[in-house]
Design a protein around this motif. Structure first.
Motif, PDB file in Angstrom:
ATOM      1  N   THR B  62       0.830  -1.212   0.000  1.00 41.25           N
ATOM      2  CA  THR B  62       0.000   0.000   0.000  1.00 41.25           C
ATOM      3  C   THR B  62       0.858   1.253   0.000  1.00 41.25           C
ATOM      4  O   THR B  62       0.598   2.206  -0.751  1.00 41.25           O
ATOM      5  N   LEU B  63       1.897   1.242   0.811  1.00 42.70           N
ATOM      6  CA  LEU B  63       2.781   2.408   0.882  1.00 42.70           C
ATOM      7  C   LEU B  63       3.431   2.658  -0.470  1.00 42.70           C
ATOM      8  O   LEU B  63       3.531   3.798  -0.933  1.00 42.70           O
ATOM      9  N   TYR B  64       3.858   1.567  -1.107  1.00 42.74           N
ATOM     10  CA  TYR B  64       4.473   1.710  -2.418  1.00 42.74           C
ATOM     11  C   TYR B  64       3.497   2.349  -3.403  1.00 42.74           C
ATOM     12  O   TYR B  64       3.851   3.264  -4.149  1.00 42.74           O
ATOM     13  N   GLU B  79       7.350  18.534 -14.024  1.00 46.60           N
ATOM     14  CA  GLU B  79       8.032  18.164 -15.264  1.00 46.60           C
ATOM     15  C   GLU B  79       9.469  17.732 -15.012  1.00 46.60           C
ATOM     16  O   GLU B  79      10.380  18.042 -15.780  1.00 46.60           O
ATOM     17  N   ARG B  80       9.694  17.057 -13.917  1.00 45.31           N
ATOM     18  CA  ARG B  80      11.020  16.507 -13.639  1.00 45.31           C
ATOM     19  C   ARG B  80      10.867  15.357 -12.656  1.00 45.31           C
ATOM     20  O   ARG B  80       9.833  15.224 -12.011  1.00 45.31           O
ATOM     21  N   ASP B  81      11.915  14.518 -12.571  1.00 44.19           N
ATOM     22  CA  ASP B  81      11.898  13.423 -11.593  1.00 44.19           C
ATOM     23  C   ASP B  81      12.249  13.959 -10.217  1.00 44.19           C
ATOM     24  O   ASP B  81      12.944  14.964 -10.095  1.00 44.19           O
ATOM     25  N   MET B  82      11.817  13.240  -9.198  1.00 44.19           N
ATOM     26  CA  MET B  82      12.137  13.657  -7.832  1.00 44.19           C
ATOM     27  C   MET B  82      13.563  13.273  -7.497  1.00 44.19           C
ATOM     28  O   MET B  82      14.013  12.183  -7.831  1.00 44.19           O
ATOM     29  N   LYS B  83      14.246  14.190  -6.809  1.00 41.59           N
ATOM     30  CA  LYS B  83      15.591  13.840  -6.343  1.00 41.59           C
ATOM     31  C   LYS B  83      15.465  12.851  -5.186  1.00 41.59           C
ATOM     32  O   LYS B  83      14.481  12.891  -4.450  1.00 41.59           O
ATOM     33  N   PRO B  84      16.475  11.987  -4.985  1.00 42.74           N
ATOM     34  CA  PRO B  84      16.365  11.011  -3.887  1.00 42.74           C
ATOM     35  C   PRO B  84      16.157  11.675  -2.524  1.00 42.74           C
ATOM     36  O   PRO B  84      15.362  11.188  -1.719  1.00 42.74           O
ATOM     37  N   GLU B  85      16.848  12.813  -2.283  1.00 39.37           N
ATOM     38  CA  GLU B  85      16.709  13.467  -0.982  1.00 39.37           C
ATOM     39  C   GLU B  85      15.287  13.968  -0.786  1.00 39.37           C
ATOM     40  O   GLU B  85      14.711  13.861   0.302  1.00 39.37           O
ATOM     41  N   THR B  86      14.738  14.527  -1.855  1.00 35.85           N
ATOM     42  CA  THR B  86      13.358  15.027  -1.802  1.00 35.85           C
ATOM     43  C   THR B  86      12.395  13.879  -1.544  1.00 35.85           C
ATOM     44  O   THR B  86      11.477  13.980  -0.721  1.00 35.85           O
ATOM     45  N   PHE B  87      12.607  12.761  -2.254  1.00 33.43           N
ATOM     46  CA  PHE B  87      11.736  11.598  -2.097  1.00 33.43           C
ATOM     47  C   PHE B  87      11.801  11.070  -0.668  1.00 33.43           C
ATOM     48  O   PHE B  87      10.779  10.707  -0.076  1.00 33.43           O
ATOM     49  N   ALA B  88      13.009  11.050  -0.107  1.00 32.07           N
ATOM     50  CA  ALA B  88      13.150  10.577   1.274  1.00 32.07           C
ATOM     51  C   ALA B  88      12.357  11.463   2.223  1.00 32.07           C
ATOM     52  O   ALA B  88      11.692  10.972   3.143  1.00 32.07           O
ATOM     53  N   VAL B  91       8.698  10.514   1.872  1.00 31.14           N
ATOM     54  CA  VAL B  91       8.375   9.253   2.545  1.00 31.14           C
ATOM     55  C   VAL B  91       8.282   9.483   4.049  1.00 31.14           C
ATOM     56  O   VAL B  91       7.354   9.011   4.716  1.00 31.14           O
ATOM     57  N   SER B  92       9.229  10.235   4.573  1.00 30.15           N
ATOM     58  CA  SER B  92       9.232  10.526   6.002  1.00 30.15           C
ATOM     59  C   SER B  92       7.945  11.245   6.407  1.00 30.15           C
ATOM     60  O   SER B  92       7.325  10.903   7.419  1.00 30.15           O
ATOM     61  N   ALA B  93       7.513  12.216   5.610  1.00 28.96           N
ATOM     62  CA  ALA B  93       6.287  12.960   5.931  1.00 28.96           C
ATOM     63  C   ALA B  93       5.073  12.052   5.877  1.00 28.96           C
ATOM     64  O   ALA B  93       4.188  12.116   6.743  1.00 28.96           O
ATOM     65  N   ILE B  94       5.022  11.188   4.853  1.00 31.29           N
ATOM     66  CA  ILE B  94       3.875  10.291   4.715  1.00 31.29           C
ATOM     67  C   ILE B  94       3.810   9.304   5.875  1.00 31.29           C
ATOM     68  O   ILE B  94       2.737   8.991   6.399  1.00 31.29           O
ATOM     69  N   LEU B  95       4.970   8.815   6.319  1.00 27.52           N
ATOM     70  CA  LEU B  95       4.973   7.870   7.443  1.00 27.52           C
ATOM     71  C   LEU B  95       4.548   8.565   8.733  1.00 27.52           C
ATOM     72  O   LEU B  95       3.800   7.998   9.534  1.00 27.52           O
TER      73      LEU B  95
END
Lengths: 235, 204
Positions: B62-64, B79-88, B91-95
């Motif tokens: 579900t999280l995925y 119009e761009r991919d997310m940077k890994p730091e941004t994605f992290a 994820v932290s905010a969603i958790l």
């Protein structure tokens, strides 16, 4: 809002397909003090007249150009109180973005969100459209950017633009003077000259406001002393 | 038995020279019964960003799905991919949104950021980020994995050597954990390509 006698939308279509309230809002903008923005190759400058209603007003307490984030600034033409509300909402949106992504909000994203707020007020119950047009100037990973946002919620990216009282003269002047490879200092000079065109009275550092952002990505409002220096260079 | 140990999992990510590797085991169990030996724990967000989710499998799925949803909208809007730091951070905010009824997952995020600099991090089930320069581990086999990685890891390994190291660390660790194993799934990512490999270990 639901139970009020005014919970329907006050912005309704006319038979000709126009939203008359928005047209009136644009008129309110058009009778506001002139403001303009110029995008240079290495930065953006925005400027506005700061005509105060009386000499008794403390001009240092009035600031028409505001920061939305450290690298995005905004100026307006139209109703000051409406502008303050939008600035408050935009700052909150920018901070929410930062809280989620720990990244500064890109200029286009912030402009889109402000525009969405302004559009909401043209299609909601019991509210009126905002009586301001905004000029948003920012510098992010996509370089220097200048956007205009209208009371309808439409936004446009500009190389140079003007709004308010003297708009047609100012735009003609800008069209003649604008070059793609302008540097930030040239842009400031051009902005001052454009404001001077329609200015009634003696222009000085106390009755205009200028905000600039360069490659350092830090938006700042020039002090009256700095504006006087630029004015000296222009004469 | 803890809810985190219900399905069993092992995840590890390592940083190499201009590359990273992320590996997981393949067992899906229901307590002590093994029900699948080809379970995908690592998923691609975009070509230079991978996320592995250990812990309760239903929450991982579900999280995925939620994360892919958010990333797709981000891609459309910005119009761009997310940077890994941004994605992290996302994820932290969603958790943390589910602080008092959390997802029982421990994510491992690995990606290539600006200038293709490798980025890895892990976080606990309520979003406490843990950045590391060398390796991160998660899952029921995490204690063994910490030991194996600590002894086998070297800085600036080339992709091939990184693959060998992460595979050895994974296989030796899952052998000490009854709830994870049944082979391994390794992704080695460089700026130009993604190499996906299946490992055969002790199938038990």
């Amino acid at each position: 809002m639901g139970d009020s006698q005014y919970s329907f939308s006050l912005t309704t279509f006319s038979p000709s397909g126009k939203l008359v309230q928005i047209e009136h809002a644009l008129t309110a903008v058009g009778s506001g003090q002139t403001s303009l923005g110029i995008k240079a190759a290495n930065g953006v400058v925005i400027a506005t007249e700061k005509k105060l209603p009386s000499i008794l007003v403390d001009e240092a307490s009035v600031q028409k150009i505001q920061l939305l984030t450290p690298n995005i600034g905004v100026v307006y033409s139209g109703m000051g109180p409406d502008f303050r509300v939008l600035v408050r909402k935009s700052r909150k949106q920018a901070e929410q973005y930062h809280r989620l992504y720990k990244e500064p909000i890109p200029v286009t994203q912030l402009v889109r969100e402000v525009a969405a707020v302004m559009q909401e007020f043209t299609q909601s119950g019991g509210v009126r459209p905002f009586g301001v047009s905004l000029l948003v100037a920012g510098f992010d990973d996509n370089g220097p950017q200048l956007y205009q946002v209208d009371p309808s919620g439409s936004y446009f990216s500009w190389k140079a633009s003007a709004m308010g009282k003297n708009v047609s003269n100012a735009k003609t002047f800008l069209e003649k003077r604008y070059t793609d490879d302008m540097e930030l200092d040239d842009a400031v000079h051009t902005a001052i000259l454009t404001l001077k065109e329609g200015f009634e009275g003696q222009i000085s550092g106390k009755n205009i406001e200028i905000g600039i952002i360069g490659a350092d990505k830090k938006f700042r409002v020039l002090t009256p002393a700095e504006i006087d220096d630029y004015l000296g260079e222009v004469e | 038995m803890s809810i985190f140990e219900y399905n069993g999992s092992a995840l590890v990510a390592m940083v190499g020279k201009n590359c990273f590797a992320i590996a997981s085991d393949r067992r899906l169990g229901v307590q002590l019964q093994t029900i699948a030996t080809d379970f995908q724990r690592i998923s691609k967000i975009h070509d230079k960003l991978f996320i592995g989710l250990s812990g309760l499998a239903t929450d991982a799925q579900t999280l995925y799905q939620r994360l892919v949803f958010r990333h797709k909208l981000y891609q459309l809007r910005e119009e761009r991919d997310m940077k890994p730091e941004t994605f992290a951070s996302l994820v932290s905010a969603i958790l943390y949104e589910k602080r008092f009824g959390p997802y029982f997952c421990q994510p491992v995020i690995a990606g290539l950021g600006d200038d293709d600099k490798p980025f890895i991090c892990t976080m606990d089930a309520i979003g406490a980020k843990e950045l590391a320069k060398d390796f991160v581990v998660a899952g029921t086999a995490s204690e063994s994995l910490y030991g194996a990685c600590e002894s086998m890891f070297k800085a600036d390994m080339e992709p091939e050597e990184l693959f060998e190291t992460i595979s050895q660390a994974l296989l030796s660790s899952v052998d000490r954990d009854c709830l994870s194993g049944w082979g391994g799934h390794v992704y080695v990512v460089t700026p130009t390509e993604v190499k996906e490999r299946i490992l055969k270990g002790r199938m038990d």
